[in-house]
Design a protein around this motif. Structure first.
Motif, PDB file in Angstrom:
ATOM      1  N   GLY A  38       0.796  -1.224   0.000  1.00 37.03           N
ATOM      2  CA  GLY A  38       0.000   0.000   0.000  1.00 37.03           C
ATOM      3  C   GLY A  38       0.827   1.273   0.000  1.00 37.03           C
ATOM      4  N   ARG A  39       2.133   1.150   0.218  1.00 35.75           N
ATOM      5  CA  ARG A  39       3.008   2.336   0.239  1.00 35.75           C
ATOM      6  C   ARG A  39       4.034   2.310  -0.884  1.00 35.75           C
ATOM      7  NH1 ARG A  39       6.364   3.192   4.347  1.00 35.75           N
ATOM      8  NH2 ARG A  39       6.638   0.976   4.866  1.00 35.75           N
ATOM      9  N   PHE A  40       4.541   1.142  -1.213  1.00 33.56           N
ATOM     10  CA  PHE A  40       5.578   1.002  -2.233  1.00 33.56           C
ATOM     11  C   PHE A  40       4.992   0.349  -3.478  1.00 33.56           C
ATOM     12  CE2 PHE A  40       9.554   0.649   0.731  1.00 33.56           C
ATOM     13  CZ  PHE A  40       9.149   1.798   1.378  1.00 33.56           C
ATOM     14  N   THR A  41       5.543   0.731  -4.628  1.00 32.31           N
ATOM     15  CA  THR A  41       5.137   0.127  -5.895  1.00 32.31           C
ATOM     16  C   THR A  41       6.374  -0.237  -6.694  1.00 32.31           C
ATOM     17  OG1 THR A  41       3.125   1.482  -5.942  1.00 32.31           O
ATOM     18  CG2 THR A  41       3.804   0.428  -8.007  1.00 32.31           C
ATOM     19  N   ILE A  42       6.442  -1.487  -7.104  1.00 31.26           N
ATOM     20  CA  ILE A  42       7.545  -1.946  -7.948  1.00 31.26           C
ATOM     21  C   ILE A  42       7.052  -2.002  -9.389  1.00 31.26           C
ATOM     22  CG2 ILE A  42       6.997  -4.392  -7.572  1.00 31.26           C
ATOM     23  CD1 ILE A  42      10.023  -4.950  -7.697  1.00 31.26           C
ATOM     24  N   SER A  43       7.922  -1.593 -10.302  1.00 33.54           N
ATOM     25  CA  SER A  43       7.541  -1.618 -11.709  1.00 33.54           C
ATOM     26  C   SER A  43       8.801  -1.715 -12.557  1.00 33.54           C
ATOM     27  CB  SER A  43       6.753  -0.364 -12.082  1.00 33.54           C
ATOM     28  OG  SER A  43       7.536   0.808 -11.907  1.00 33.54           O
ATOM     29  N   LYS A  44       8.587  -1.993 -13.830  1.00 32.90           N
ATOM     30  CA  LYS A  44       9.728  -2.139 -14.744  1.00 32.90           C
ATOM     31  C   LYS A  44       9.401  -1.511 -16.084  1.00 32.90           C
ATOM     32  CE  LYS A  44      12.926  -5.617 -16.599  1.00 32.90           C
ATOM     33  NZ  LYS A  44      12.562  -5.828 -17.986  1.00 32.90           N
ATOM     34  N   ASP A  45      10.329  -0.735 -16.572  1.00 31.76           N
ATOM     35  CA  ASP A  45      10.233  -0.177 -17.916  1.00 31.76           C
ATOM     36  C   ASP A  45      11.010  -1.112 -18.837  1.00 31.76           C
ATOM     37  OD1 ASP A  45      10.646   1.206 -20.322  1.00 31.76           O
ATOM     38  OD2 ASP A  45      10.548   3.142 -19.309  1.00 31.76           O
ATOM     39  N   ASN A  46      10.286  -1.882 -19.621  1.00 30.01           N
ATOM     40  CA  ASN A  46      10.943  -2.886 -20.456  1.00 30.01           C
ATOM     41  C   ASN A  46      11.706  -2.275 -21.624  1.00 30.01           C
ATOM     42  OD1 ASN A  46      10.167  -5.264 -19.042  1.00 30.01           O
ATOM     43  ND2 ASN A  46       8.102  -5.020 -19.860  1.00 30.01           N
ATOM     44  N   THR A  47      11.304  -1.084 -22.045  1.00 30.79           N
ATOM     45  CA  THR A  47      12.014  -0.458 -23.176  1.00 30.79           C
ATOM     46  C   THR A  47      13.389   0.033 -22.741  1.00 30.79           C
ATOM     47  OG1 THR A  47      10.996   1.682 -22.727  1.00 30.79           O
ATOM     48  CG2 THR A  47       9.842   0.209 -24.247  1.00 30.79           C
ATOM     49  N   LYS A  48      13.476   0.483 -21.485  1.00 26.01           N
ATOM     50  CA  LYS A  48      14.743   0.989 -20.974  1.00 26.01           C
ATOM     51  C   LYS A  48      15.469  -0.031 -20.105  1.00 26.01           C
ATOM     52  CE  LYS A  48      13.074   5.774 -20.801  1.00 26.01           C
ATOM     53  NZ  LYS A  48      12.822   6.938 -19.917  1.00 26.01           N
ATOM     54  N   ASN A  49      14.780  -1.118 -19.789  1.00 23.53           N
ATOM     55  CA  ASN A  49      15.316  -2.144 -18.892  1.00 23.53           C
ATOM     56  C   ASN A  49      15.722  -1.557 -17.545  1.00 23.53           C
ATOM     57  OD1 ASN A  49      15.398  -4.899 -18.860  1.00 23.53           O
ATOM     58  ND2 ASN A  49      17.563  -5.043 -19.397  1.00 23.53           N
ATOM     59  N   ILE A  50      14.800  -0.836 -16.956  1.00 18.76           N
ATOM     60  CA  ILE A  50      15.012  -0.230 -15.653  1.00 18.76           C
ATOM     61  C   ILE A  50      13.921  -0.707 -14.697  1.00 18.76           C
ATOM     62  CG2 ILE A  50      15.130   1.920 -14.328  1.00 18.76           C
ATOM     63  CD1 ILE A  50      16.093   3.330 -16.836  1.00 18.76           C
ATOM     64  N   LEU A  51      14.337  -1.104 -13.524  1.00 17.69           N
ATOM     65  CA  LEU A  51      13.425  -1.495 -12.454  1.00 17.69           C
ATOM     66  C   LEU A  51      13.279  -0.307 -11.510  1.00 17.69           C
ATOM     67  CD1 LEU A  51      11.917  -3.999 -11.178  1.00 17.69           C
ATOM     68  CD2 LEU A  51      13.937  -4.225  -9.721  1.00 17.69           C
ATOM     69  N   TYR A  52      12.045  -0.058 -11.096  1.00 14.55           N
ATOM     70  CA  TYR A  52      11.770   1.067 -10.204  1.00 14.55           C
ATOM     71  C   TYR A  52      11.161   0.584  -8.894  1.00 14.55           C
ATOM     72  CZ  TYR A  52      12.215   3.921 -14.426  1.00 14.55           C
ATOM     73  OH  TYR A  52      12.680   4.523 -15.573  1.00 14.55           O
ATOM     74  N   LEU A  53      11.347   1.405  -7.882  1.00 12.67           N
ATOM     75  CA  LEU A  53      10.626   1.225  -6.633  1.00 12.67           C
ATOM     76  C   LEU A  53      10.155   2.602  -6.187  1.00 12.67           C
ATOM     77  CD1 LEU A  53       9.750  -0.842  -4.455  1.00 12.67           C
ATOM     78  CD2 LEU A  53      11.750  -0.096  -3.140  1.00 12.67           C
ATOM     79  N   GLN A  54       8.867   2.831  -6.331  1.00 17.67           N
ATOM     80  CA  GLN A  54       8.270   4.076  -5.860  1.00 17.67           C
ATOM     81  C   GLN A  54       7.892   3.888  -4.403  1.00 17.67           C
ATOM     82  OE1 GLN A  54       7.749   7.132  -7.460  1.00 17.67           O
ATOM     83  NE2 GLN A  54       7.123   7.795  -5.413  1.00 17.67           N
ATOM     84  N   MET A  55       8.441   4.749  -3.563  1.00 13.96           N
ATOM     85  CA  MET A  55       8.215   4.622  -2.127  1.00 13.96           C
ATOM     86  C   MET A  55       7.487   5.865  -1.635  1.00 13.96           C
ATOM     87  SD  MET A  55      11.885   3.014  -0.956  1.00 13.96           S
ATOM     88  CE  MET A  55      12.793   4.528  -1.290  1.00 13.96           C
ATOM     89  N   ASN A  56       6.286   5.669  -1.154  1.00 19.26           N
ATOM     90  CA  ASN A  56       5.478   6.758  -0.614  1.00 19.26           C
ATOM     91  C   ASN A  56       5.244   6.544   0.876  1.00 19.26           C
ATOM     92  OD1 ASN A  56       5.215   7.794  -3.259  1.00 19.26           O
ATOM     93  ND2 ASN A  56       3.385   6.574  -3.623  1.00 19.26           N
ATOM     94  N   SER A  57       4.825   7.601   1.537  1.00 27.09           N
ATOM     95  CA  SER A  57       4.522   7.531   2.972  1.00 27.09           C
ATOM     96  C   SER A  57       5.659   6.874   3.738  1.00 27.09           C
ATOM     97  CB  SER A  57       3.210   6.767   3.204  1.00 27.09           C
ATOM     98  OG  SER A  57       2.145   7.375   2.518  1.00 27.09           O
ATOM     99  N   LEU A  58       6.861   7.337   3.475  1.00 27.36           N
ATOM    100  CA  LEU A  58       8.033   6.712   4.086  1.00 27.36           C
ATOM    101  C   LEU A  58       8.017   6.874   5.598  1.00 27.36           C
ATOM    102  CD1 LEU A  58      10.620   7.651   1.377  1.00 27.36           C
ATOM    103  CD2 LEU A  58      10.220   5.333   2.231  1.00 27.36           C
ATOM    104  N   LYS A  59       8.504   5.830   6.263  1.00 27.70           N
ATOM    105  CA  LYS A  59       8.559   5.794   7.711  1.00 27.70           C
ATOM    106  C   LYS A  59      10.014   5.682   8.152  1.00 27.70           C
ATOM    107  CE  LYS A  59       4.108   3.402   7.840  1.00 27.70           C
ATOM    108  NZ  LYS A  59       3.350   2.256   8.390  1.00 27.70           N
ATOM    109  N   LEU A  60      10.244   6.017   9.410  1.00 26.65           N
ATOM    110  CA  LEU A  60      11.598   5.941   9.938  1.00 26.65           C
ATOM    111  C   LEU A  60      12.194   4.554   9.733  1.00 26.65           C
ATOM    112  CD1 LEU A  60      11.235   7.917  13.300  1.00 26.65           C
ATOM    113  CD2 LEU A  60      12.087   8.746  11.109  1.00 26.65           C
ATOM    114  N   ARG A  61      11.374   3.516   9.895  1.00 22.59           N
ATOM    115  CA  ARG A  61      11.872   2.150   9.798  1.00 22.59           C
ATOM    116  C   ARG A  61      12.153   1.707   8.375  1.00 22.59           C
ATOM    117  NH1 ARG A  61       7.369  -1.211   8.646  1.00 22.59           N
ATOM    118  NH2 ARG A  61       5.351  -0.268   9.108  1.00 22.59           N
ATOM    119  N   ASP A  62      11.856   2.582   7.408  1.00 23.30           N
ATOM    120  CA  ASP A  62      12.219   2.279   6.024  1.00 23.30           C
ATOM    121  C   ASP A  62      13.672   2.633   5.731  1.00 23.30           C
ATOM    122  OD1 ASP A  62       8.978   3.432   5.039  1.00 23.30           O
ATOM    123  OD2 ASP A  62       9.646   1.354   5.206  1.00 23.30           O
TER     124      ASP A  62
END
Length: 121
Positions: free
Chosen positions: A62-86
């Motif tokens: 519910g806070r992080f989203t993993i995705s991949k751009d296949n044209t660029k061959n890049i993996l992403y991790l979008q991190m929202n609502s970050l917490k201290l323990r992250d």
């Protein structure tokens, strides 16, 4: 030969967002993000299975989203609502076969050098 190069880490206040990137070269199958805080074991954050379906650790659902751009061959991790323990070093990882346990670091044979994420109050 597979290489993984992460970027996008940094310092952010709690509640903020960051997007991590991992440039991938070479053939891979399962791809994912792991993290390791000082004094703690490396833990899985999120992975894409061989069909690019996402799997998340409960702690980031519910806070992080993993995705991949296949044209660029890049993996992403979008991190929202970050917490201290992250706060941790975040690593991009990959393997060339289906793991028995997606959350076990030992299942992944390729690793990047990591990018540091620091969340402050």
């Amino acid at each position: 030969q597979v290489t993984l190069v992460e970027s996008g880490g940094g310092s952010v206040q709690a509640g903020g967002s960051l997007r991590l990137s991992c440039v991938i070269s070479g053939p891979t199958y399962w791809l994912g993000w792991f993290r390791q805080a000082p004094g703690k074991e490396r833990e899985a954050v999120a992975v894409l299975d061989g069909y690019t379906r996402p799997i998340y650790a409960d702690s980031v659902k519910g806070r992080f989203t993993i995705s991949k751009d296949n044209t660029k061959n890049i993996l992403y991790l979008q991190m929202n609502s970050l917490k201290l323990r992250d706060s941790a070093m975040y690593y991009c990882a990959a393997t060339d076969r289906s793991p028995f346990d997606w959350s076990e670091p030992v299942e992944y044979i390729y690793w990047g050098r990591g990018t540091q994420v620091t969340v402050s109050s």
